[in-house]
Design a protein around this motif. Sequence first.
Motif, PDB file in Angstrom:
ATOM      1  N   THR A  95       0.681  -1.363   0.027  1.00 18.16           N
ATOM      2  CA  THR A  95      -0.157   0.067   0.029  1.00 18.16           C
ATOM      3  C   THR A  95       0.917   1.417   0.027  1.00 18.16           C
ATOM      4  O   THR A  95       0.576   2.086  -0.613  1.00 18.16           O
ATOM      5  N   PHE A  98       1.895   2.114  -3.408  1.00 13.67           N
ATOM      6  CA  PHE A  98       1.181   2.794  -3.907  1.00 13.67           C
ATOM      7  C   PHE A  98       1.050   4.343  -3.700  1.00 13.67           C
ATOM      8  O   PHE A  98       0.963   5.186  -4.516  1.00 13.67           O
ATOM      9  N   GLY A 173      -3.215 -10.713  -6.312  1.00 19.61           N
ATOM     10  CA  GLY A 173      -4.300  -9.721  -6.870  1.00 19.61           C
ATOM     11  C   GLY A 173      -4.028  -8.380  -6.423  1.00 19.61           C
ATOM     12  O   GLY A 173      -4.265  -7.403  -7.102  1.00 19.61           O
ATOM     13  N   TYR A 174      -3.831  -8.207  -5.010  1.00 20.21           N
ATOM     14  CA  TYR A 174      -3.487  -6.852  -4.415  1.00 20.21           C
ATOM     15  C   TYR A 174      -2.185  -6.252  -5.064  1.00 20.21           C
ATOM     16  O   TYR A 174      -2.273  -4.957  -5.492  1.00 20.21           O
ATOM     17  N   TYR A 175      -1.198  -7.085  -5.140  1.00 14.18           N
ATOM     18  CA  TYR A 175       0.284  -6.638  -5.900  1.00 14.18           C
ATOM     19  C   TYR A 175      -0.324  -6.135  -7.246  1.00 14.18           C
ATOM     20  O   TYR A 175       0.466  -5.238  -7.819  1.00 14.18           O
ATOM     21  N   ILE A 176      -0.863  -7.000  -7.905  1.00 18.98           N
ATOM     22  CA  ILE A 176      -1.197  -6.546  -9.351  1.00 18.98           C
ATOM     23  C   ILE A 176      -1.551  -5.190  -9.487  1.00 18.98           C
ATOM     24  O   ILE A 176      -1.206  -4.505 -10.356  1.00 18.98           O
ATOM     25  N   ILE A 177      -2.613  -4.863  -8.845  1.00 22.06           N
ATOM     26  CA  ILE A 177      -3.205  -3.377  -8.783  1.00 22.06           C
ATOM     27  C   ILE A 177      -2.098  -2.533  -8.408  1.00 22.06           C
ATOM     28  O   ILE A 177      -1.960  -1.449  -9.182  1.00 22.06           O
ATOM     29  N   VAL A 178      -1.317  -2.596  -7.450  1.00 18.22           N
ATOM     30  CA  VAL A 178      -0.237  -1.791  -7.027  1.00 18.22           C
ATOM     31  C   VAL A 178       0.663  -1.742  -8.314  1.00 18.22           C
ATOM     32  O   VAL A 178       1.314  -0.693  -8.441  1.00 18.22           O
ATOM     33  N   PHE A 180       0.673  -2.271 -11.579  1.00 17.84           N
ATOM     34  CA  PHE A 180       0.254  -1.430 -12.564  1.00 17.84           C
ATOM     35  C   PHE A 180       0.344  -0.189 -12.680  1.00 17.84           C
ATOM     36  O   PHE A 180       0.730   0.902 -13.459  1.00 17.84           O
ATOM     37  N   PHE A 181      -0.089   0.306 -11.566  1.00 16.39           N
ATOM     38  CA  PHE A 181      -0.221   1.646 -11.093  1.00 16.39           C
ATOM     39  C   PHE A 181       1.196   2.468 -10.824  1.00 16.39           C
ATOM     40  O   PHE A 181       1.538   3.130 -11.510  1.00 16.39           O
ATOM     41  N   THR A 182       1.899   1.738 -10.174  1.00 11.34           N
ATOM     42  CA  THR A 182       3.439   2.171  -9.849  1.00 11.34           C
ATOM     43  C   THR A 182       4.348   2.231 -11.035  1.00 11.34           C
ATOM     44  O   THR A 182       5.063   3.016 -11.214  1.00 11.34           O
ATOM     45  N   THR A 184       2.981   2.351 -14.288  1.00 14.24           N
ATOM     46  CA  THR A 184       2.490   3.437 -15.033  1.00 14.24           C
ATOM     47  C   THR A 184       3.305   4.829 -14.496  1.00 14.24           C
ATOM     48  O   THR A 184       3.700   5.602 -15.354  1.00 14.24           O
TER      49      THR A 184
END
Length: 291
Positions: A95, A98, A173-178, A180-182, A184
């Motif tokens: 987190t 992120f 799943g949690y880290y995949i979201i983090v 792709f954002f980081t 980018t």
Amino acid sequence: MTGQISAADLKALTQITKAGCGMSMFFLGVALFMHFLIRKNKASQAVQILMNLFIALFFLNLTFLINESIANLDNMAACVVMAAFMHYSMLATFTWFFMQALHLYFNLQKVPTDIKYYVFKICCTGWIIPSLVVVGLLSASKYDSIHISADNETSATMCWIPDAKIHLGVNIGYYIIVFFFTLTIFILTAVQITYFASKDAKAKKNGSTKKRFLSLLSLFILLGITWGFAFFSYGPLLLPSYYIFTILNSFQGFFLFVYYYFSSRIVVDDKKQLETQSSGTENTNISSSTG
């Protein structure tokens, strides 16, 4: 995952991880000591966010180092607490990666961050979201001891999440979201750094190129993109990805300390340079007025 590697490789990876986590804990502790007890000036928003990442990463390293010892006690309650605390530390670390990227995005887009209680709101988000996930799994009794094996032989026991589907769904799943954002934000920052460097005639010098490379490397580690090497742990890349992942992430605390130390020195040197320039200007004005 470790069932696909040899016992020798598992032992080597475990030793590397323990050495890296121990070193990371030490240097993260030094950084936190420097920040809370030595630092006299009010910390910037970026530094405050970085310190929260340091705290989360410190506890992640600590819980990993003592996890096996707790698991070997054969105490169910202690193991559940250990697994939950380690899981919380890991999710909190993700987190805060992120949050680092989010704050960087605000700076890139020149979004005002002088809003009331900005850092407090960031901190609440960074620490509360992981706790909701852990409380949910605790209430569902999803924490227990697991056995890590290699070459079809049990090599270690630790407190974690026995259900592989929950582990994949929640953690991966949690880290995949983090991730792709980081990633980018990292790409946007790299493009911006390259763009401004190309407009500077001095950017062609080796020193400037080296500085840009080190800046991007530091950012790569700071945003936790190194954890993405776990996505390559398949087929012929399985073993190399394990070693790269283990080395980069076990020693991540040490790398972040180096980043924090040198970035702090740069800030201090810039302040001294500004003070020297200001002093020189004042002396010039005084000489002009007395002349």
